[in-house]
Scaffold this active site. Sequence first.
Site, mmCIF file in Angstrom:
data_model
loop_
_atom_site.group_PDB
_atom_site.id
_atom_site.type_symbol
_atom_site.label_atom_id
_atom_site.label_comp_id
_atom_site.label_asym_id
_atom_site.label_seq_id
_atom_site.Cartn_x
_atom_site.Cartn_y
_atom_site.Cartn_z
ATOM 1 N N SER A 1 76.949 14.728 72.542
ATOM 2 C CA SER A 1 77.298 16.422 72.245
ATOM 3 C C SER A 1 76.731 17.134 73.384
ATOM 4 O O SER A 1 77.247 18.081 73.751
ATOM 5 C CB SER A 1 76.315 16.578 70.853
ATOM 6 O OG SER A 1 74.907 16.107 71.177
ATOM 7 N N LYS B 1 70.913 2.449 72.967
ATOM 8 C CA LYS B 1 70.646 3.928 72.806
ATOM 9 C C LYS B 1 69.448 4.492 73.394
ATOM 10 O O LYS B 1 68.772 3.936 72.736
ATOM 11 C CB LYS B 1 70.948 3.949 71.203
ATOM 12 C CG LYS B 1 70.740 5.420 70.778
ATOM 13 C CD LYS B 1 70.899 5.578 69.277
ATOM 14 C CE LYS B 1 70.909 7.256 68.908
ATOM 15 N NZ LYS B 1 71.173 7.181 67.012
ATOM 16 N N ARG C 1 72.142 17.053 66.586
ATOM 17 C CA ARG C 1 71.018 17.284 65.595
ATOM 18 C C ARG C 1 71.349 18.858 64.815
ATOM 19 O O ARG C 1 71.111 18.806 63.764
ATOM 20 C CB ARG C 1 69.835 17.233 66.023
ATOM 21 C CG ARG C 1 69.389 15.843 66.566
ATOM 22 C CD ARG C 1 68.126 15.717 67.318
ATOM 23 N NE ARG C 1 67.886 14.133 67.704
ATOM 24 C CZ ARG C 1 67.064 13.812 68.789
ATOM 25 N NH1 ARG C 1 66.221 14.692 69.260
ATOM 26 N NH2 ARG C 1 66.972 12.507 68.921
ATOM 27 N N CYS D 1 68.833 8.926 59.355
ATOM 28 C CA CYS D 1 68.003 9.916 59.775
ATOM 29 C C CYS D 1 68.719 11.239 59.045
ATOM 30 O O CYS D 1 68.072 12.279 58.844
ATOM 31 C CB CYS D 1 68.304 10.179 61.394
ATOM 32 S SG CYS D 1 69.913 10.114 61.969
ATOM 33 N N ARG E 1 61.774 10.169 68.494
ATOM 34 C CA ARG E 1 62.470 8.960 68.325
ATOM 35 C C ARG E 1 62.311 7.766 69.397
ATOM 36 O O ARG E 1 62.822 6.830 69.309
ATOM 37 C CB ARG E 1 63.582 9.083 67.901
ATOM 38 C CG ARG E 1 64.085 9.917 66.695
ATOM 39 C CD ARG E 1 65.302 9.850 66.391
ATOM 40 N NE ARG E 1 65.609 10.781 65.128
ATOM 41 C CZ ARG E 1 66.617 11.607 65.028
ATOM 42 N NH1 ARG E 1 67.608 11.812 65.621
ATOM 43 N NH2 ARG E 1 66.749 12.204 63.612
ATOM 44 N N LYS F 1 74.888 4.769 74.618
ATOM 45 C CA LYS F 1 74.725 6.129 74.218
ATOM 46 C C LYS F 1 73.536 6.647 75.031
ATOM 47 O O LYS F 1 72.482 5.994 74.641
ATOM 48 C CB LYS F 1 74.713 6.190 72.793
ATOM 49 C CG LYS F 1 74.611 7.719 72.340
ATOM 50 C CD LYS F 1 74.393 7.613 70.555
ATOM 51 C CE LYS F 1 74.222 9.184 70.313
ATOM 52 N NZ LYS F 1 74.056 9.275 68.883
#
Length: 329
Positions: A277, A198, A208, A125, A220, A251
């Site tokens: 994040s 995930k 991102r 990605c 996604r 995740k």
Amino acid sequence: MTELNFRRHRRLRTSANMRAMVRETQLDKQDFIYPIFVVDGENVRNEVKSMPGVYQLSLDLLGEEVDEVASLGIPSVILFGVPDAADKDAEGTGAFHDHGIVQKATRFVKERQPDLLVIADTCLCEYTNHGHCGVIENGIVLNDKTLELLARTAVSQAKAGADIIAPSNMMDGFVAAIRAGLDEAGFDHIPIMSYAVKYSSAYYGPFRDAANSAPQFGDRKAYQMDYSNRTEALREAASDVEEGADFLMVKPALSYLDIVRDVKNNFDLPVVAYNVSGEYAMVKAAAANGWIDEKQIVLETLTSMKRAGADLILTYHAKDAVRWLEGKA
């Protein structure tokens, strides 16, 4: 007063030393994996706006960062490449180029700190001009055509010196394809840290920004998991175990501690929790406003992940956490 019959649990909480003696879950610096974002260019040190204290670093500034990680006793880093926009294309060829940014960074780290374990994020990605994790045809990510590119990426990363391959794409069969590619290339000794579970999550937003990897259209959700699902996680993890995974990652972590525990209870491989994040950014924002005690919140959060069953924790807090655990900050 009527005689009461009850247990006195507080006896084991009477002092700091008593509480430490009976503490069930212990955080240690060996538990942590520290993420690093690497970019092309020189003298680049861009702080990620939504992730205070996290930077995009060019290779010439990477040495100071990995020296600090090693000096703190953190055993491993995971490298995320951030290529120039002009180098991106439809198939993400920069991901498997021998002189790609992760490959160059891997060689640099292994020369600079040979004992530091380098984990290579294996996805497309960051390298595709559309921001999706695979080959696109008629607006759809093609699973099987993507597998070949992922295997090529993993082999190129292993050739560069990566100690562990960490595929994060969520294509069906990605572990099988990467394992076959590594074995055929003579890298049967290189383990795979699979992003086995995930979820499609709003917690990824700041990443991102850091990796310049937001999809240019759609989302996604056709390949990452629906966050409402629990038993699906076990099916995903079981497939990766059958295909040859050596680690299983969940995740995100904080809102998915039930999944971490499920994976730990059902499989005998090391479990990795990714403290993502968005989780990091929320703590930083609240701490900056004086609403929380950052040190106490971070250590409590990371301990909860280990208590849930994580053997390893991939976290942007790693450096601070080690300092706090060792009384250095």
